[in-house]
Design an enzyme around this catalytic site. Structure first.
Site, short mmCIF file in Angstrom:
data_model
loop_
_atom_site.label_atom_id
_atom_site.label_comp_id
_atom_site.label_asym_id
_atom_site.label_seq_id
_atom_site.Cartn_x
_atom_site.Cartn_y
_atom_site.Cartn_z
N CYS A 45 -106.86 -2.79 70.49
CA CYS A 45 -106.91 -1.34 70.28
C CYS A 45 -107.23 -0.62 71.59
O CYS A 45 -108.40 -0.57 72.01
CB CYS A 45 -107.97 -1.01 69.22
N CYS A 84 -109.57 2.36 71.17
CA CYS A 84 -111.00 2.04 71.01
C CYS A 84 -111.63 1.61 72.34
O CYS A 84 -112.76 1.98 72.64
CB CYS A 84 -111.19 0.88 70.04
N ASP A 85 -110.91 0.80 73.11
CA ASP A 85 -111.54 0.10 74.23
C ASP A 85 -111.07 0.55 75.61
O ASP A 85 -111.61 0.11 76.62
CB ASP A 85 -111.29 -1.42 74.10
#
Ligand code: NAP
Length: 310
Positions: free
Chosen positions: A137, A140-141
């Site tokens: 992701c 997300c990261d």
């Protein structure tokens, strides 16, 4: 034991759309969200292809869409339980039994919208370095890779969309694809090819992810020439497709050989009163818009079926 009229398992676009329609039919559905409320769009950065939401000034984010959909469902009487379904008994119903860690529910009708999860590469080092350089992701990261070099694995829409997003943070984003052409749609391909921070390595697979506490590199192999080489990198973002989240349904609903729930054109499963919609049953389209449409169809069909039972 909690008695419900309608339970919707999953809270992605299909589940949310079903909840809005079942709610509007005055059936006050209970949505059991699963461990990722909102499903995959909750970790999607921008949504620019959902009809009716286009805004050139500010593209809506996935989490914003989830919030709006949930508010809309709650407005029409849907309720949300932030739990994960562990077990179901559907074959002997109705009523159908649905268990979570916290509760046992029975319901007169069910819509399964449990979605899909990202596939793994299944190479040495992958599991070991999840959260320490390996990610599924970018949204997300990506932030953790500011000023670093990362690789993206895959040639589909997800790989291009996430790769382009990662260029906001990373110095270089190198796409590693097993063929010599992309699967992604033309618009995303054009954006990827014209992004100065993106590079492409064709006909190549990752054979091992290496590191020392955190990822430091990947071992590559050219599938045409067989040539192997090591490449240093700080992060490995993997976008090689998805599998349906249907393990908890095994033995309960008919599925194909890949674990996708089999439905007919009315979103009916092989068990009367149980419907399925979205990526749990759709390996083909996998769009927010198609999942929403399938969720709506399942809800309408369920309402007709419940009325006919009375
Ligand atoms: P996908 O379209 O199935 O693409 C997966 C990619 O990973 C393919 O390029 C595939 O290579 C590669 N791959 C598969 N297994 C691999 C392996 N073991 N090792 C190396 N590479 C591997 O999956 P996706 O990109 O997640 O997209 C899924 C669906 O969601 C699609 O329908 C897509 O259109 C949709 N989607 C749409 C958007 C959008 O419209 N903005 C965004 C994201 C996703 P091959 O090409 O050789 O098969």
């Amino acid at each position: 034991m909690q008695k419900e009229r309608v339970i919707i398992i999953g809270s992605g676009p299909a589940g949310m759309a079903a909840a809005i329609y079942v709610g509007r039919a005055a059936l006050s559905p209970l949505v059991i969200t699963g461990n990722q409320p909102g499903g995959q769009i909750s970790i999607t950065y921008e949504v620019e292809n959902y009809p009716g939401l286009y805004n050139p000034e500010s593209t809506p984010t996935g989490p914003e869409m989830v919030q709006i959909m949930q508010q809309q469902a709650e407005h029409f009487g849907a309720r949300f339980a932030y739990e994960e379904v562990t077990e179901v008994e559907l074959r002997s119903g109705p009523p159908f039994t649905i268990k979570t860690h916290a509760q046992t529910y029975v319901a007169d009708a069910v819509i399964v919208t449990a979605g899909a999860s990202p596939k793994h590469l299944d190479v040495p080092g992958e599991t070991e370095f999840i959260g320490r350089g390996v990610s599924y992701c970018g949204t997300c990261d990506g932030f953790f890779f500011r000023g670093k070099d990362v690789v993206v694995v895959g040639g589909g829409d997800s790989a291009m969309e996430e790769g382009i997003f990662l260029t906001k943070f990373a110095n270089n984003v190198t796409v590693i694809h097993r063929r010599d052409s992309l699967r992604a749609g033309a618009t995303l391909q054009r954006r990827a090819f014209t992004n100065a921070k993106m590079n492409f390595i064709w006909d190549t697979v990752i054979e091992e992810i290496q590191g020392n506490g955190v990822v430091t590199g990947v071992q590559l192999r050219n599938v045409q020439t067989g040539e192997a080489k090591a490449m240093p990198t700080d992060g490995v973002f993997i976008f090689v497709g998805h599998y349906p989240n249907s393990k908890f349904l095994e033995g309960q609903l008919a599925m194909d050989e890949h674990g996708y729930v089999i439905t007919d054109e009315f979103m009916r499963t092989n068990v009367a009163g149980v419907y399925a919609a979205g990526e749990i049953q759709d390996p083909h389209y996998r769009q927010i818009a198609t999942s929403v449409g399938q969720g709506v169809a399942a809800a309408m069909q369920l309402e007709r079926w419940l009325s006919a039972q009375e």
